[in-house]
Design a protein around this motif. Structure first.
Motif, PDB file in Angstrom:
ATOM      1  N   MET A 143       0.846  -1.193   0.000  1.00 55.45           N
ATOM      2  CA  MET A 143       0.000   0.000   0.000  1.00 55.45           C
ATOM      3  C   MET A 143       0.882   1.243   0.000  1.00 55.45           C
ATOM      4  O   MET A 143       1.860   1.323   0.748  1.00 55.45           O
ATOM      5  N   SER A 144       0.548   2.215  -0.833  1.00 52.61           N
ATOM      6  CA  SER A 144       1.358   3.425  -0.946  1.00 52.61           C
ATOM      7  C   SER A 144       1.200   4.296   0.286  1.00 52.61           C
ATOM      8  O   SER A 144       0.137   4.337   0.916  1.00 52.61           O
ATOM      9  N   ASP A 145       2.262   5.013   0.625  1.00 48.24           N
ATOM     10  CA  ASP A 145       2.175   6.027   1.663  1.00 48.24           C
ATOM     11  C   ASP A 145       1.410   7.218   1.122  1.00 48.24           C
ATOM     12  O   ASP A 145       1.532   7.581  -0.056  1.00 48.24           O
ATOM     13  N   LEU A 146       0.649   7.870   1.998  1.00 43.14           N
ATOM     14  CA  LEU A 146      -0.155   9.013   1.611  1.00 43.14           C
ATOM     15  C   LEU A 146       0.258  10.233   2.408  1.00 43.14           C
ATOM     16  O   LEU A 146       0.791  10.131   3.511  1.00 43.14           O
ATOM     17  N   GLY A 147       0.030  11.417   1.825  1.00 41.69           N
ATOM     18  CA  GLY A 147       0.333  12.675   2.493  1.00 41.69           C
ATOM     19  C   GLY A 147      -0.784  13.670   2.274  1.00 41.69           C
ATOM     20  O   GLY A 147      -1.724  13.431   1.503  1.00 41.69           O
ATOM     21  N   SER A 148      -0.691  14.801   2.949  1.00 42.57           N
ATOM     22  CA  SER A 148      -1.686  15.869   2.858  1.00 42.57           C
ATOM     23  C   SER A 148      -1.074  17.060   2.131  1.00 42.57           C
ATOM     24  O   SER A 148      -0.112  17.671   2.619  1.00 42.57           O
ATOM     25  N   TYR A 149      -1.607  17.363   0.972  1.00 47.17           N
ATOM     26  CA  TYR A 149      -1.137  18.470   0.134  1.00 47.17           C
ATOM     27  C   TYR A 149      -1.913  19.721   0.526  1.00 47.17           C
ATOM     28  O   TYR A 149      -3.148  19.738   0.508  1.00 47.17           O
ATOM     29  N   ILE A 150      -1.187  20.819   0.864  1.00 48.56           N
ATOM     30  CA  ILE A 150      -1.832  22.063   1.301  1.00 48.56           C
ATOM     31  C   ILE A 150      -1.878  23.046   0.138  1.00 48.56           C
ATOM     32  O   ILE A 150      -0.850  23.374  -0.462  1.00 48.56           O
ATOM     33  N   GLU A 168      -9.979  29.962  14.085  1.00 46.41           N
ATOM     34  CA  GLU A 168     -10.822  30.420  12.967  1.00 46.41           C
ATOM     35  C   GLU A 168     -10.223  30.114  11.602  1.00 46.41           C
ATOM     36  O   GLU A 168     -10.843  30.388  10.564  1.00 46.41           O
ATOM     37  N   LEU A 169      -9.018  29.548  11.577  1.00 49.30           N
ATOM     38  CA  LEU A 169      -8.349  29.279  10.305  1.00 49.30           C
ATOM     39  C   LEU A 169      -8.642  27.859   9.813  1.00 49.30           C
ATOM     40  O   LEU A 169      -8.872  26.942  10.603  1.00 49.30           O
ATOM     41  N   GLY A 170      -8.616  27.729   8.497  1.00 43.53           N
ATOM     42  CA  GLY A 170      -8.746  26.409   7.896  1.00 43.53           C
ATOM     43  C   GLY A 170      -7.759  26.268   6.758  1.00 43.53           C
ATOM     44  O   GLY A 170      -7.592  27.198   5.957  1.00 43.53           O
ATOM     45  N   ALA A 171      -7.102  25.130   6.676  1.00 43.95           N
ATOM     46  CA  ALA A 171      -6.206  24.825   5.560  1.00 43.95           C
ATOM     47  C   ALA A 171      -6.929  23.896   4.602  1.00 43.95           C
ATOM     48  O   ALA A 171      -7.545  22.910   5.017  1.00 43.95           O
ATOM     49  N   ILE A 172      -6.864  24.206   3.316  1.00 42.50           N
ATOM     50  CA  ILE A 172      -7.495  23.390   2.286  1.00 42.50           C
ATOM     51  C   ILE A 172      -6.476  22.347   1.841  1.00 42.50           C
ATOM     52  O   ILE A 172      -5.385  22.694   1.375  1.00 42.50           O
ATOM     53  N   VAL A 173      -6.827  21.077   1.987  1.00 41.62           N
ATOM     54  CA  VAL A 173      -5.878  20.009   1.685  1.00 41.62           C
ATOM     55  C   VAL A 173      -6.573  18.906   0.899  1.00 41.62           C
ATOM     56  O   VAL A 173      -7.804  18.800   0.865  1.00 41.62           O
ATOM     57  N   SER A 174      -5.763  18.077   0.256  1.00 45.08           N
ATOM     58  CA  SER A 174      -6.249  16.821  -0.335  1.00 45.08           C
ATOM     59  C   SER A 174      -5.167  15.769  -0.139  1.00 45.08           C
ATOM     60  O   SER A 174      -4.000  16.091   0.098  1.00 45.08           O
ATOM     61  N   THR A 175      -5.564  14.536  -0.257  1.00 40.80           N
ATOM     62  CA  THR A 175      -4.626  13.432  -0.089  1.00 40.80           C
ATOM     63  C   THR A 175      -3.869  13.188  -1.390  1.00 40.80           C
ATOM     64  O   THR A 175      -4.459  13.181  -2.477  1.00 40.80           O
ATOM     65  N   VAL A 176      -2.551  13.000  -1.283  1.00 39.84           N
ATOM     66  CA  VAL A 176      -1.729  12.682  -2.444  1.00 39.84           C
ATOM     67  C   VAL A 176      -0.898  11.440  -2.142  1.00 39.84           C
ATOM     68  O   VAL A 176      -0.621  11.119  -0.984  1.00 39.84           O
ATOM     69  N   ASP A 177      -0.518  10.778  -3.198  1.00 36.59           N
ATOM     70  CA  ASP A 177       0.301   9.576  -3.096  1.00 36.59           C
ATOM     71  C   ASP A 177       1.765  10.001  -3.015  1.00 36.59           C
ATOM     72  O   ASP A 177       2.278  10.695  -3.896  1.00 36.59           O
ATOM     73  N   LEU A 178       2.449   9.572  -1.960  1.00 37.36           N
ATOM     74  CA  LEU A 178       3.845   9.964  -1.785  1.00 37.36           C
ATOM     75  C   LEU A 178       4.782   9.248  -2.751  1.00 37.36           C
ATOM     76  O   LEU A 178       5.948   9.626  -2.868  1.00 37.36           O
ATOM     77  N   ASP A 179       4.269   8.224  -3.477  1.00 36.58           N
ATOM     78  CA  ASP A 179       5.070   7.656  -4.555  1.00 36.58           C
ATOM     79  C   ASP A 179       5.256   8.680  -5.678  1.00 36.58           C
ATOM     80  O   ASP A 179       6.210   8.585  -6.457  1.00 36.58           O
ATOM     81  N   ARG A 183       3.002  27.582  -0.991  1.00 34.70           N
ATOM     82  CA  ARG A 183       3.870  27.275  -2.118  1.00 34.70           C
ATOM     83  C   ARG A 183       3.436  25.977  -2.792  1.00 34.70           C
ATOM     84  O   ARG A 183       2.880  25.081  -2.156  1.00 34.70           O
ATOM     85  N   LEU A 184       3.721  25.890  -4.073  1.00 32.94           N
ATOM     86  CA  LEU A 184       3.423  24.675  -4.825  1.00 32.94           C
ATOM     87  C   LEU A 184       4.105  23.478  -4.161  1.00 32.94           C
ATOM     88  O   LEU A 184       5.260  23.567  -3.738  1.00 32.94           O
ATOM     89  N   ALA A 185       3.362  22.382  -4.046  1.00 34.97           N
ATOM     90  CA  ALA A 185       3.878  21.122  -3.501  1.00 34.97           C
ATOM     91  C   ALA A 185       4.324  21.257  -2.047  1.00 34.97           C
ATOM     92  O   ALA A 185       5.387  20.773  -1.656  1.00 34.97           O
ATOM     93  N   THR A 186       3.478  21.930  -1.231  1.00 34.26           N
ATOM     94  CA  THR A 186       3.676  21.926   0.217  1.00 34.26           C
ATOM     95  C   THR A 186       2.913  20.735   0.776  1.00 34.26           C
ATOM     96  O   THR A 186       1.684  20.673   0.691  1.00 34.26           O
ATOM     97  N   ILE A 187       3.634  19.781   1.357  1.00 33.64           N
ATOM     98  CA  ILE A 187       3.032  18.499   1.726  1.00 33.64           C
ATOM     99  C   ILE A 187       3.426  18.140   3.155  1.00 33.64           C
ATOM    100  O   ILE A 187       4.596  18.263   3.547  1.00 33.64           O
ATOM    101  N   CYS A 188       2.444  17.695   3.926  1.00 38.60           N
ATOM    102  CA  CYS A 188       2.685  17.168   5.266  1.00 38.60           C
ATOM    103  C   CYS A 188       2.325  15.687   5.279  1.00 38.60           C
ATOM    104  O   CYS A 188       1.533  15.210   4.452  1.00 38.60           O
ATOM    105  N   ARG A 189       2.891  14.988   6.228  1.00 37.41           N
ATOM    106  CA  ARG A 189       2.618  13.544   6.269  1.00 37.41           C
ATOM    107  C   ARG A 189       1.187  13.261   6.728  1.00 37.41           C
ATOM    108  O   ARG A 189       0.572  12.300   6.255  1.00 37.41           O
ATOM    109  N   THR A 190       0.653  14.079   7.648  1.00 36.39           N
ATOM    110  CA  THR A 190      -0.666  13.823   8.225  1.00 36.39           C
ATOM    111  C   THR A 190      -1.425  15.134   8.373  1.00 36.39           C
ATOM    112  O   THR A 190      -0.842  16.233   8.324  1.00 36.39           O
ATOM    113  N   ASP A 191      -2.728  15.031   8.613  1.00 36.42           N
ATOM    114  CA  ASP A 191      -3.529  16.226   8.892  1.00 36.42           C
ATOM    115  C   ASP A 191      -3.120  16.862  10.216  1.00 36.42           C
ATOM    116  O   ASP A 191      -3.240  18.078  10.386  1.00 36.42           O
TER     117      ASP A 191
END
Length: 252
Positions: A1-8, A36-47, A89-97
């Motif tokens: 199973m691929s590792d997943l990350g959170s793209y901001i 009061e802040l919210g970050a817009i994220v989606s799941t991306v495949d770390l592969d 910035r483009l391709a700002t990614i965290c491992r988890t929410d």
């Protein structure tokens, strides 16, 4: 199973969702919140978006262009829905929410200041092009000429190019100064190469202007009036855009 990350994509004072808008690779968007802040994220495949593969993909212009377009599409949707967002910035990614939320905590003061600065305002870009003496069609060289005559001609050409560069800078400064009077904040960006602009003339000004949405008509009129007074200058106006140039996060 691929590792997943959170793209901001961006952060803002987001109360609802973004409806049917999807993120990269058509992934659903979600909001990670802190106060009061919210970050817009989606799941991306770390592969694909992990550190090592990302370094390779960033050298692929086709891949980079598509990711940039999708990133911008999400930012625009968030900006339209909320009136103020701070793009990441483009391709700002965290491992988890949870790591995304920690990023919001560490950036809280910077984010709130950036959002306060741009609420109710949009970015407009104005580019100025000037055909200088150096770009005029060159006269054909005489079939024969002495070395002295050649050196004198070359010296005159170089002097003319230097004068043209000084004149172009003065024109750019004047245009920027006048447009700044109709904006709340300004930034001068590096001029773009002819291969990117599509114009034969050299770009002498690449300006970004933060304009109150209620004053957008006045700003457009200022650009039109300036273009009418300076027929030797080609001015292009684009916008409104999300205020990318005025919400850059130094710590993001």
């Amino acid at each position: 199973m691929s590792d997943l990350g959170s793209y901001i994509y961006a952060a803002g004072r987001i109360t609802g969702d973004l409806g049917d808008v999807h993120g990269l690779r058509d992934a659903p968007l979600r909001i990670v919140r802190w106060q009061e802040l919210g970050a817009i994220v989606s799941t991306v495949d770390l592969d694909e978006f992990g550190e090592a593969p990302l370094r390779e993909h960033l050298e692929d212009l086709g891949w980079l262009e598509q990711v940039a377009r999708d990133h911008d599409r999400v930012v625009r949707a968030a900006w339209s829905a909320t009136g103020a967002v701070a793009p990441f910035r483009l391709a700002t990614i965290c491992r988890t929410d949870e790591a995304v939320q920690a990023r919001l905590v560490s950036l809280y003061d910077e984010l709130t200041q950036a959002l306060d600065r741009v609420i109710g305002r949009s970015e407009w870009t104005v580019k100025a092009f000037l055909r200088t003496e150096a770009e005029e069609a060159e006269e054909p060289e005489p079939a024969t000429q002495s070395g002295t005559a050649y050196l004198m001609r070359r010296r005159a050409e170089l002097d003319g190019q230097r004068r043209a560069a000084v004149d172009a800078q003065a024109v750019a400064d004047d245009v920027h100064r006048e447009l700044a009077q109709a904006a709340d904040a300004v930034r001068r960006l590096p001029p773009q190469d002819r291969r990117l602009t599509g114009y034969t003339e050299a770009m002498i000004l690449n300006g970004a202007y933060l304009v109150d949405d209620r004053s957008a008509g006045r700003f457009r009129a200022a650009v039109a009036e300036l273009a009418a007074r300076r027929p030797a200058v080609r001015l292009t106006l684009d916008g409104p855009w999300p205020p990318y140039s005025f919400t850059s996060l130094e710590s993001a």
